[in-house]
Design an enzyme around this catalytic site. Structure first.
Site, PDB file in Angstrom:
ATOM      1  N   SER A  92      32.280  72.665  87.576  1.00  0.00           N
ATOM      2  CA  SER A  92      31.807  71.750  88.612  1.00  0.00           C
ATOM      3  C   SER A  92      31.045  72.404  89.750  1.00  0.00           C
ATOM      4  O   SER A  92      30.555  71.709  90.644  1.00  0.00           O
ATOM      5  CB  SER A  92      33.004  71.006  89.194  1.00  0.00           C
ATOM      6  N   THR A 194      34.026  69.552  93.170  1.00  0.00           N
ATOM      7  CA  THR A 194      33.200  70.122  94.233  1.00  0.00           C
ATOM      8  C   THR A 194      34.073  70.929  95.166  1.00  0.00           C
ATOM      9  O   THR A 194      35.177  70.505  95.488  1.00  0.00           O
ATOM     10  CB  THR A 194      32.583  68.955  95.049  1.00  0.00           C
ATOM     11  N   VAL A 223      20.976  63.140  93.196  1.00  0.00           N
ATOM     12  CA  VAL A 223      21.566  64.022  94.209  1.00  0.00           C
ATOM     13  C   VAL A 223      22.754  63.274  94.814  1.00  0.00           C
ATOM     14  O   VAL A 223      22.656  62.082  95.117  1.00  0.00           O
ATOM     15  CB  VAL A 223      20.542  64.372  95.308  1.00  0.00           C
ATOM     16  N   GLY A 224      23.863  63.978  94.961  1.00  0.00           N
ATOM     17  CA  GLY A 224      25.060  63.351  95.514  1.00  0.00           C
ATOM     18  C   GLY A 224      25.198  63.568  97.006  1.00  0.00           C
ATOM     19  O   GLY A 224      24.233  63.891  97.712  1.00  0.00           O
ATOM     20  N   ASP A 225      26.411  63.422  97.479  1.00  0.00           N
ATOM     21  CA  ASP A 225      26.688  63.561  98.913  1.00  0.00           C
ATOM     22  C   ASP A 225      26.744  65.004  99.367  1.00  0.00           C
ATOM     23  O   ASP A 225      26.539  65.298 100.555  1.00  0.00           O
ATOM     24  CB  ASP A 225      28.043  62.912  99.229  1.00  0.00           C
ATOM     25  N   GLY A 248      29.947  60.772  95.035  1.00  0.00           N
ATOM     26  CA  GLY A 248      29.038  60.939  96.163  1.00  0.00           C
ATOM     27  C   GLY A 248      28.413  59.649  96.647  1.00  0.00           C
ATOM     28  O   GLY A 248      28.144  59.497  97.848  1.00  0.00           O
TER      29      GLY A 248
HETATM   30  N1  ASP Z   1      30.697  64.721  95.408  1.00  0.00           N
HETATM   31  C1  ASP Z   1      30.081  65.252  94.235  1.00  0.00           C
HETATM   32  C2  ASP Z   1      28.885  64.421  93.868  1.00  0.00           C
HETATM   33  O1  ASP Z   1      28.939  63.212  93.970  1.00  0.00           O
HETATM   34  C3  ASP Z   1      30.966  65.333  93.039  1.00  0.00           C
HETATM   35  C4  ASP Z   1      32.319  65.932  93.229  1.00  0.00           C
HETATM   36  O2  ASP Z   1      32.871  65.949  94.303  1.00  0.00           O
HETATM   37  O3  ASP Z   1      32.860  66.426  92.258  1.00  0.00           O
HETATM   38  O4  ASP Z   1      27.919  64.987  93.414  1.00  0.00           O
END
Ligand code: ASP
Length: 338
Positions: A92, A194, A223-225, A248
């Protein structure tokens, strides 16, 4: 790493008890009338580092090592994040991260300090340490965020190693996924870990970072958070910092980490602020199939974490005075099950 997470939970609950964490769960967290006052000043010689999930334990070790070698809170963050990014077994973060639906490993990361300086990279490929690239964006460019090919070009200009990040293990997992190609933009907490990191050094300087390969089998370009300042990470040197893990899209829609810090500014403890930010998501969208966890560190060294569902944990290392050893614990923050 993810497979061993649950085995820590019982032990973590016991340790949390000894640290006095999670002992006020029955109170009405979300009511501002129950909040205390905003974080007071930091105490000299009382460094803290907290990071999401099991891999946070090793990240915090690396962070304290950087501190002991003369580093700042920012150095603690970068060292901790780099350690996890370099773990090819982790699915991850960094090398070994699961790819998008087209088989590309695309990474997101950001970093922020107590002065409000921030750097971020998103949708970057072939760069093993996006956290360091983000720090360079912060330190050496007039920008906050670089994306995609431009971020990779900047890594090359800096002389950073540029190398394929898709490991055999991740490629085989992707091949298996392709047999059904059942894409659901839903976080499975067993394989999306993450790392979000928050640290305060002995001078009371705060910093935070976040680094991820994002949701597995996402659309190419998603793209995530995690690299978004205010969503996956936010730090205010006078108040505290917060970071997020989980889906995200839910964090971005609620500007989650900024919300946590603003709640602390209004008087919520780190724990109360994380709880309230989770309620904000629960109130605004269906959450049966999505997980979000928040982690926060107040300027006074208080730490809190909360998640929509069970299974979320974080690592906490703290030194309570200049001459005491570092206490390390893995905290079960899965009280969020609703
Ligand atoms: N927050 C991350 C995303 O949405 C994923 C994760 O936390 O595993 O890209």
């Amino acid at each position: 790493m993810a497979s061993t997470r649950r085995t820590f939970l019982a032990q973590a609950a016991a340790i949390a008890g000894t640290l006095g964490i999670g002992s006020r769960w029955n109170q009405a967290w979300s009511h501002p009338a129950n909040w205390g006052s905003k974080p007071g000043p930091a105490k000299e010689g009382t460094a803290v580092m907290t990071s999401t999930w099991n891999h946070g334990m090793l990240a915090n070790d690396a962070g304290f090592q950087a501190l002991d070698e003369g580093g700042s809170a920012l150095d603690m963050i970068e060292a901790g994040a780099r350690l996890v990014e370099a773990d090819a077994e982790g699915l991850s973060v960094g090398i070994g991260g699961l790819p998008d639906r087209d088989g590309h490993v695309t990474l997101d990361a950001c970093i922020m300090d107590h002065l409000g300086d921030a750097g971020s990279v998103c949708f970057v490929q072939n760069v093993a340490h996006p956290i360091s690239l983000a720090r360079n964006v912060m330190d050496r460019t007039p920008h906050v965020m670089l994306a995609g090919a431009g971020a990779e070009q900047y890594a090359r200009e800096l002389g950073m190693p540029v190398t394929p990040l898709l490991t055999e293990q991740a490629r085989l997992a992707w091949e298996r996924w392709r047999e059904t190609s059942n894409y659901q933009p839903v976080i499975n907490i067993e394989n999306h870990d993450t790392i979000g990191l928050l640290a305060m050094d002995d001078q009371g300087r705060l910093a935070g970072g976040c680094t991820t390969s994002g949701v597995a089998y996402k659309m190419h370009g998603r793209v995530g958070d995690s690299p978004i300042i205010g969503a996956g990470l936010y730090v205010d040197g006078a108040i505290g910092g917060a970071t997020a893990t989980g889906l995200g899209e839910a964090v971005m829609r609620t500007v989650g980490s900024f919300l946590v810090v603003e709640l602390m500014r209004q008087g919520a403890s780190a724990q109360e602020a994380c709880f309230e930010a989770v309620q904000r998501i629960i109130r605004s969208m269906p959450t049966e199939d999505l997980q979000v966890g928040y982690l926060a560190l107040g300027r006074d060294g208080q730490v809190g974490g909360h998640a929509i569902h069970g299974g979320f944990n974080y690592a906490l290392h703290q030194r309570t005075s200049a001459d005491t050893p570092i206490e390390s614990a893995l905290i079960d923050a899965s009280h969020g099950e609703h």
